[in-house]
Design a protein around this motif. Structure first.
Motif, PDB file in Angstrom:
ATOM      1  N   GLY A  19      16.555  19.454  35.626  1.00  0.00           N
ATOM      2  CA  GLY A  19      15.935  19.177  34.337  1.00  0.00           C
ATOM      3  C   GLY A  19      14.515  19.704  34.265  1.00  0.00           C
ATOM      4  O   GLY A  19      14.097  20.291  33.257  1.00  0.00           O
ATOM      5  N   VAL A  23      13.086  22.754  31.700  1.00  0.00           N
ATOM      6  CA  VAL A  23      11.920  22.642  30.813  1.00  0.00           C
ATOM      7  C   VAL A  23      10.878  23.701  31.183  1.00  0.00           C
ATOM      8  O   VAL A  23      10.250  24.302  30.302  1.00  0.00           O
ATOM      9  N   GLU A  26      11.855  26.973  29.779  1.00  0.00           N
ATOM     10  CA  GLU A  26      11.578  26.940  28.345  1.00  0.00           C
ATOM     11  C   GLU A  26      10.121  27.284  28.072  1.00  0.00           C
ATOM     12  O   GLU A  26       9.812  28.115  27.207  1.00  0.00           O
ATOM     13  N   GLY A 255      16.422  24.056  26.889  1.00  0.00           N
ATOM     14  CA  GLY A 255      15.855  22.798  27.357  1.00  0.00           C
ATOM     15  C   GLY A 255      16.597  21.590  26.810  1.00  0.00           C
ATOM     16  O   GLY A 255      16.852  20.615  27.535  1.00  0.00           O
ATOM     17  N   VAL A 259      18.546  18.871  29.298  1.00  0.00           N
ATOM     18  CA  VAL A 259      18.052  17.489  29.306  1.00  0.00           C
ATOM     19  C   VAL A 259      19.118  16.551  28.755  1.00  0.00           C
ATOM     20  O   VAL A 259      19.340  15.453  29.292  1.00  0.00           O
ATOM     21  N   ALA A 295      13.142  11.004  30.438  1.00  0.00           N
ATOM     22  CA  ALA A 295      13.109  12.337  29.841  1.00  0.00           C
ATOM     23  C   ALA A 295      11.672  12.828  29.682  1.00  0.00           C
ATOM     24  O   ALA A 295      11.377  14.007  29.905  1.00  0.00           O
ATOM     25  N   ALA A 299      10.043  16.088  31.294  1.00  0.00           N
ATOM     26  CA  ALA A 299       9.424  17.090  30.432  1.00  0.00           C
ATOM     27  C   ALA A 299       8.000  17.403  30.883  1.00  0.00           C
ATOM     28  O   ALA A 299       7.604  18.574  30.944  1.00  0.00           O
ATOM     29  N   SER A 344      12.812  18.093  24.688  1.00  0.00           N
ATOM     30  CA  SER A 344      13.329  17.207  25.739  1.00  0.00           C
ATOM     31  C   SER A 344      13.597  15.812  25.199  1.00  0.00           C
ATOM     32  O   SER A 344      14.634  15.201  25.518  1.00  0.00           O
TER      33      SER A 344
END
Length: 367
Positions: A19, A23, A26, A255, A259, A295, A299, A344
């Motif tokens: 995860g 991110v 991204e 992303g 997520v 999350a 992120a 996210s």
């Protein structure tokens, strides 16, 4: 709750890392494409403002973007422009966009008139001594281990001798005699555009009218430097905003999906734990808050990693392509971070709501 959130993240380190990396990718996609694309615009603005001209004359229907129009008009038009009242200097120029080895614009100049706009500042060497000479700026001279006067380099797959090294900021990084570059692009006696220097900036409107009333020049584009600079923004470049938004959209989708999948899987794996928390009195808001906090931490870690990775890419590109501008502005670092963070949270929103709505009896009975 923070201990619970951190414990959940550490319990599945591989999923958490995936995860974070998603991110980060991204953020890297957003900052890299923005840095390169906006860097080209900023560099063109800065380089053109250092030429010393205050007006630009282009052929009819020519793009305002230098380097993409070829050399469609006779260079001798500069002689006509130079004879107009209030025109102090008229310099014909060829700008040729080149992607051989690196993305750059090669400049073909009539040395006397181009230098009269604003004199070159030589760090070493002299002006052209022959048709196969090239003047380079100090940024290019430092690239690829360094270049010196007298050294031979390849320009558009042709050998040229470096005759002079000048301070950067005057149009381009490589300057050839205009007839030489014109011959290479198939128009030896032509030019792409003309830079003018007026005797007084107050006479720019008069110069514009004089040019447009000259036979054969009535359809030409005449702009002040300020007018041209106002066009060099992302909003005015064809396809720029669409390309930028497309890349940002793809990055957000990547992303979001990663997520979403990570948090959805986490919620399914923790069905019994959610039932236990609810049986102990945890509210729906508490459960949703815990998922969203996970999350958010993923992120934030991904954003930090993404910005760090982008700086590493920037250093690598500056080493490999030192003439390629790659700015990382604070504005876009903040915007990139907000976009990644928002994506996210949106990706975690449905899993959070699903977790919050689980029935505690069903959750406790879940195997």
């Amino acid at each position: 709750m923070n201990k619970l959130v951190i414990g959940n993240l550490l319990h599945r380190p591989l999923r958490t890392m995936i995860g974070i990396v998603a991110v980060a990718v991204e953020v890297v996609m957003i900052l890299s494409i923005v840095g390169i694309m906006i860097g080209q615009i900023s560099n063109a603005r800065n380089q053109t403002s250092g030429i010393g001209a205050d007006m630009i004359v282009r052929p009819p229907n020519a793009s305002f973007i230098t380097g993409v129009g070829g050399a469609p008009v006779p260079a001798k038009i500069a002689d006509v422009l130079a004879k107009l009242p209030h025109v102090a200097v008229a310099a014909p120029v060829i700008t040729d966009f080149n992607m051989g080895g690196s993305v750059e614009t090669i400049w073909g100049i009539d040395y006397e008139s181009f230098n009269a706009l604003k004199p070159f500042v030589y760090l070493s060497g002299t002006t052209f001594q022959g048709p196969n000479d090239v003047i380079v700026d100090d940024i290019f001279a430092r690239a690829d281990g360094g270049h010196k006067v007298g050294q031979t380099i390849q320009v558009k797959n042709h050998p040229f001798r470096i005759c002079g090294i000048v301070e950067h900021g005057k149009g381009g990084r490589k300057f050839l005699p205009i007839h030489t570059l014109g011959g290479m692009v198939g128009n030896a006696d032509n030019a792409s555009l003309f830079y003018l220097k007026s005797d007084d900036v107050k006479n720019q409107d008069a110069i514009r009218q004089e040019i447009l009333s000259t036979p054969g020049l009535g359809q030409y584009q005449v702009q002040t430097l300020q007018e041209w600079m106002s066009l060099m923004t992302p909003e005015h470049l064809p396809g720029f905003s669409a390309a930028l938004n497309s890349v940002i959209g793809i990055a957000v989708i990547v992303g979001f999906i990663v997520v979403f999948q990570a948090m959805y899987t986490a919620v399914m794996e923790r069905t019994r734990e959610i039932g236990i928390l609810k049986s102990l009195g945890a509210s729906q808001g508490y459960i949703a808050n815990a998922v969203l906090r996970e999350a958010a931490l993923v992120a934030i870690a991904g954003i930090i990693l993404g910005i760090a990775m982008t700086y590493i890419i920037k250093i690598g590109l500056e080493y490999r392509f030192p003439t390629l501008p790659f700015p990382l502005t604070l504005q876009w670092r903040v915007r990139g971070a907000l976009i990644a963070f928002g994506g996210s949270i949106l990706g975690a929103l449905y899993p959070a709501l699903k977790a919050a709505r689980k029935d505690p009896i069903d959750a406790l009975a879940y195997e």
